[in-house]
Design a protein around this motif. Sequence first.
Motif, PDB file in Angstrom:
ATOM      1  N   PRO A 379       0.833  -1.214   0.000  1.00  0.00           N
ATOM      2  CA  PRO A 379       0.000   0.000   0.000  1.00  0.00           C
ATOM      3  C   PRO A 379       0.860   1.254   0.000  1.00  0.00           C
ATOM      4  CG  PRO A 379       0.064  -0.952   2.195  1.00  0.00           C
ATOM      5  CD  PRO A 379       0.775  -1.927   1.285  1.00  0.00           C
ATOM      6  N   TYR A 380       0.222   2.369  -0.314  1.00  0.00           N
ATOM      7  CA  TYR A 380       0.897   3.661  -0.437  1.00  0.00           C
ATOM      8  C   TYR A 380       0.355   4.581   0.654  1.00  0.00           C
ATOM      9  CZ  TYR A 380       2.933   7.680  -2.984  1.00  0.00           C
ATOM     10  OH  TYR A 380       3.669   8.775  -3.366  1.00  0.00           O
ATOM     11  N   MET A 381       1.237   5.026   1.565  1.00  0.00           N
ATOM     12  CA  MET A 381       0.779   5.867   2.663  1.00  0.00           C
ATOM     13  C   MET A 381       0.687   7.334   2.236  1.00  0.00           C
ATOM     14  SD  MET A 381       2.362   6.520   6.489  1.00  0.00           S
ATOM     15  CE  MET A 381       1.881   4.925   7.153  1.00  0.00           C
ATOM     16  N   LEU A 382      -0.444   7.954   2.537  1.00  0.00           N
ATOM     17  CA  LEU A 382      -0.618   9.381   2.277  1.00  0.00           C
ATOM     18  C   LEU A 382      -0.326  10.216   3.524  1.00  0.00           C
ATOM     19  CD1 LEU A 382      -3.919   9.510   0.162  1.00  0.00           C
ATOM     20  CD2 LEU A 382      -1.558   9.473  -0.658  1.00  0.00           C
ATOM     21  N   MET A 383      -0.776   9.727   4.698  1.00  0.00           N
ATOM     22  CA  MET A 383      -0.627  10.530   5.914  1.00  0.00           C
ATOM     23  C   MET A 383      -0.740   9.609   7.126  1.00  0.00           C
ATOM     24  SD  MET A 383      -2.562  14.135   6.594  1.00  0.00           S
ATOM     25  CE  MET A 383      -1.774  15.396   7.597  1.00  0.00           C
ATOM     26  N   ASN A 384      -0.057   9.983   8.219  1.00  0.00           N
ATOM     27  CA  ASN A 384      -0.084   9.123   9.400  1.00  0.00           C
ATOM     28  C   ASN A 384      -0.311   9.921  10.671  1.00  0.00           C
ATOM     29  OD1 ASN A 384       2.605   9.953  10.535  1.00  0.00           O
ATOM     30  ND2 ASN A 384       3.352   9.056   8.626  1.00  0.00           N
ATOM     31  N   ALA A 385      -0.712   9.180  11.712  1.00  0.00           N
ATOM     32  CA  ALA A 385      -1.046   9.795  12.993  1.00  0.00           C
ATOM     33  C   ALA A 385       0.175  10.370  13.687  1.00  0.00           C
ATOM     34  CB  ALA A 385      -1.726   8.765  13.899  1.00  0.00           C
ATOM     35  N   ALA A 386       1.347   9.772  13.469  1.00  0.00           N
ATOM     36  CA  ALA A 386       2.556  10.275  14.110  1.00  0.00           C
ATOM     37  C   ALA A 386       2.757  11.754  13.799  1.00  0.00           C
ATOM     38  CB  ALA A 386       3.767   9.460  13.660  1.00  0.00           C
ATOM     39  N   GLU A 387       2.499  12.146  12.555  1.00  0.00           N
ATOM     40  CA  GLU A 387       2.673  13.542  12.174  1.00  0.00           C
ATOM     41  C   GLU A 387       1.803  14.459  13.023  1.00  0.00           C
ATOM     42  OE1 GLU A 387       2.223  16.543   8.307  1.00  0.00           O
ATOM     43  OE2 GLU A 387       1.756  14.417   8.087  1.00  0.00           O
ATOM     44  N   SER A 388       0.558  14.072  13.245  1.00  0.00           N
ATOM     45  CA  SER A 388      -0.342  14.911  14.048  1.00  0.00           C
ATOM     46  C   SER A 388       0.204  15.098  15.453  1.00  0.00           C
ATOM     47  CB  SER A 388      -1.744  14.289  14.098  1.00  0.00           C
ATOM     48  OG  SER A 388      -2.346  14.296  12.823  1.00  0.00           O
ATOM     49  N   HIS A 389       0.704  14.030  16.059  1.00  0.00           N
ATOM     50  CA  HIS A 389       1.272  14.151  17.407  1.00  0.00           C
ATOM     51  C   HIS A 389       2.494  15.059  17.421  1.00  0.00           C
ATOM     52  CE1 HIS A 389      -1.223  11.454  19.740  1.00  0.00           C
ATOM     53  NE2 HIS A 389      -1.152  10.534  18.786  1.00  0.00           N
ATOM     54  N   PHE A 390       3.375  14.897  16.463  1.00  0.00           N
ATOM     55  CA  PHE A 390       4.576  15.735  16.432  1.00  0.00           C
ATOM     56  C   PHE A 390       4.214  17.209  16.222  1.00  0.00           C
ATOM     57  CE2 PHE A 390       6.805  11.719  14.839  1.00  0.00           C
ATOM     58  CZ  PHE A 390       7.245  11.388  16.118  1.00  0.00           C
ATOM     59  N   LEU A 391       3.229  17.468  15.376  1.00  0.00           N
ATOM     60  CA  LEU A 391       2.819  18.855  15.134  1.00  0.00           C
ATOM     61  C   LEU A 391       2.134  19.455  16.364  1.00  0.00           C
ATOM     62  CD1 LEU A 391       1.540  18.668  11.442  1.00  0.00           C
ATOM     63  CD2 LEU A 391       3.723  19.548  12.282  1.00  0.00           C
ATOM     64  N   MET A 392       1.362  18.650  17.087  1.00  0.00           N
ATOM     65  CA  MET A 392       0.756  19.161  18.316  1.00  0.00           C
ATOM     66  C   MET A 392       1.829  19.417  19.369  1.00  0.00           C
ATOM     67  SD  MET A 392      -2.971  17.270  18.745  1.00  0.00           S
ATOM     68  CE  MET A 392      -2.424  15.577  18.424  1.00  0.00           C
ATOM     69  N   ALA A 393       2.831  18.538  19.430  1.00  0.00           N
ATOM     70  CA  ALA A 393       3.939  18.778  20.362  1.00  0.00           C
ATOM     71  C   ALA A 393       4.650  20.083  20.030  1.00  0.00           C
ATOM     72  CB  ALA A 393       4.917  17.605  20.311  1.00  0.00           C
ATOM     73  N   GLU A 394       4.902  20.310  18.753  1.00  0.00           N
ATOM     74  CA  GLU A 394       5.557  21.547  18.336  1.00  0.00           C
ATOM     75  C   GLU A 394       4.694  22.762  18.654  1.00  0.00           C
ATOM     76  OE1 GLU A 394       7.110  23.922  14.344  1.00  0.00           O
ATOM     77  OE2 GLU A 394       6.408  21.839  14.149  1.00  0.00           O
ATOM     78  N   ALA A 395       3.394  22.656  18.374  1.00  0.00           N
ATOM     79  CA  ALA A 395       2.493  23.775  18.634  1.00  0.00           C
ATOM     80  C   ALA A 395       2.476  24.123  20.120  1.00  0.00           C
ATOM     81  CB  ALA A 395       1.088  23.439  18.139  1.00  0.00           C
ATOM     82  N   LEU A 396       2.501  23.117  20.982  1.00  0.00           N
ATOM     83  CA  LEU A 396       2.538  23.376  22.418  1.00  0.00           C
ATOM     84  C   LEU A 396       3.857  24.021  22.826  1.00  0.00           C
ATOM     85  CD1 LEU A 396       0.840  20.106  23.716  1.00  0.00           C
ATOM     86  CD2 LEU A 396      -0.016  22.449  24.038  1.00  0.00           C
ATOM     87  N   GLU A 397       4.956  23.543  22.278  1.00  0.00           N
ATOM     88  CA  GLU A 397       6.257  24.132  22.601  1.00  0.00           C
ATOM     89  C   GLU A 397       6.341  25.595  22.171  1.00  0.00           C
ATOM     90  OE1 GLU A 397       8.795  23.168  24.305  1.00  0.00           O
ATOM     91  OE2 GLU A 397       8.508  21.010  24.549  1.00  0.00           O
ATOM     92  N   ARG A 398       5.719  25.911  21.049  1.00  0.00           N
ATOM     93  CA  ARG A 398       5.807  27.267  20.497  1.00  0.00           C
ATOM     94  C   ARG A 398       4.625  28.145  20.887  1.00  0.00           C
ATOM     95  NH1 ARG A 398       6.486  26.694  14.258  1.00  0.00           N
ATOM     96  NH2 ARG A 398       6.615  28.981  14.448  1.00  0.00           N
ATOM     97  N   GLY A 399       3.654  27.581  21.585  1.00  0.00           N
ATOM     98  CA  GLY A 399       2.497  28.369  22.012  1.00  0.00           C
ATOM     99  C   GLY A 399       1.583  28.760  20.865  1.00  0.00           C
ATOM    100  N   ILE A 400       1.400  27.862  19.906  1.00  0.00           N
ATOM    101  CA  ILE A 400       0.563  28.143  18.748  1.00  0.00           C
ATOM    102  C   ILE A 400      -0.807  27.499  18.945  1.00  0.00           C
ATOM    103  CG2 ILE A 400       0.277  27.825  16.251  1.00  0.00           C
ATOM    104  CD1 ILE A 400       3.332  27.676  16.052  1.00  0.00           C
ATOM    105  N   GLY A 401      -1.863  28.299  18.905  1.00  0.00           N
ATOM    106  CA  GLY A 401      -3.213  27.777  19.036  1.00  0.00           C
ATOM    107  C   GLY A 401      -3.570  27.471  20.476  1.00  0.00           C
TER     108      GLY A 401
END
Length: 534
Positions: A379-401
């Motif tokens: 199969p061909y992966m388009l998107m995964n859950a890991a990305e969402s977690h990493f982006l939320m971690a970054e957003a929390l670190e940077r105070g975004i949203g």
Amino acid sequence: MKLINRFFGYVLLASMPLVGCDTQNLHDLNINPQAVTQIDLNFIFTAAELGTASGGSAGDNRYIDWRTNIGMGAYLIQQLANAGGGIAPGDKYTENFESSNAPFEFFYGDALKNLSEVLRQTGPGGYDEGNKVNMRNAARILRVFNFHRLTDFYGNIPYFEALQGMDGVFFPKYDKQSDIYPALLKELEEASAALSTSNPNEGFSNADIIFNGDIAKWKKFGYSLMLRLAMRASNVAPQLAAEYVTKAVAGGVMMTNSDNAWVPMSEGPSVWINQNGISRAFYPGDGGQPSFLSKTLVDWLKAGATTADQVDPRLMILSGGIAQWSANAWTPTNTNPLEQKGMPNGFDAAGLDELEGRDVDQTATYSRINFLMLQRDDPYMLMNAAESHFLMAEALERGIGSGIPGTARGHYEAGVKEAMQMYTPFDESLVVTDAQVATYLQRHPYGVAKPALEMIGEQLWVSKFFNWWEAWSDWRRTGYPVLTPTNHPASVTDGVIMRKLRYPAYEVAANANFQQGATLPDLFTTRVWWDGGN
């Protein structure tokens, strides 16, 4: 004279029935009764999903991945390395016109064309107007997915007037990426909210090969894509980013690997349509692209380990070891994690010989991509859950949203877990246990040896293996991992890692709107808007 008058009388009498007849039958003679005026939109939607993966519905499923995803992306972000053979302009920063042209050709000419037809025919005046509501909104999400990749490659592109050739718009104007991104985010907001289990199915569950009509998963996909786009714009549009990070999290993003977006592939019936294009590009006897991992990636996964259990468990998933690979057999010669070796980027064969101080047998020296992940029906992966977690971690670190539950560390660790354990759809043997994850996280505690944002960026990078064009975009935004550029004599960038693709020459020459609206100068080192450009 009487004879002449009698003749005209007969003509008049004969013509009277013709005057009163219906000429519609004569008009219908110009209509081809065998011409197709309507196509089942379920079929077109399935084709668009397939095209979103490998471009297969256009009839060449290995072209765009081979030229751009692999040839540019995988080498630019130093997950693969190439010392000769195949297509690899990203390794030494050289120019390959097909690598630059492929997204423009395939995104507009394949998936986006089909998605636009679904939207046209389910919209006002279409032959399926008002029907297939869930399919229509899923198509809007996929349309954003394809357009955001396209603008990330080039910068300014035709967006608002694009794909309107049926309406006579043959040379659409170029739109600024700074205008495109807010429009894409708004589209995701509307489409994700409009998806509902209360809407009639109308064949959607059978047509949808990604989620089989699962509305909850489509919503998570839409909101996860919203989170990606919001964070991608965060360095240059902080208010826009904060607004849509908040909306994405409130809507609900991917959280576990059961939410991941995969496009299934198969051996047939068509080699050029149904098979995995990434696999075909590397497969011996097919594309035959060399499949050596880079020194940057292998060294990062080993991270100074002195025992096998200290090595990142992903190393022997992404790599099958040092091995011989032919169309008939995969023959590993070394599968010891501690002895895996990546090829350095930026060298040709002679350069490797000089570096190693001997004649290098590349096959016997460097680790390869695991052949279990390169089967043509993988199969061909388009998107995964890991990305969402990493982006939320970054957003929390940077105070975004706002409204993000949990802690940055919690999302980082959840992201690592999902990233390590997401490979079983390739092969059920590619398992990483919870205990292995825990051992890794204990050996690499969050924010200790490296700053938290650097650790997040590096994990985001490694989680995008096979999705190399997205890893390139992440690197351009975050700067992580810190990569050492190559400087081969053939480089066209003077040793600077490329920041965008060049536009196709035919588009530059034919579209009069190009000079006024494109991202210029049209160089590989020019930056797009969210990367600090115009």
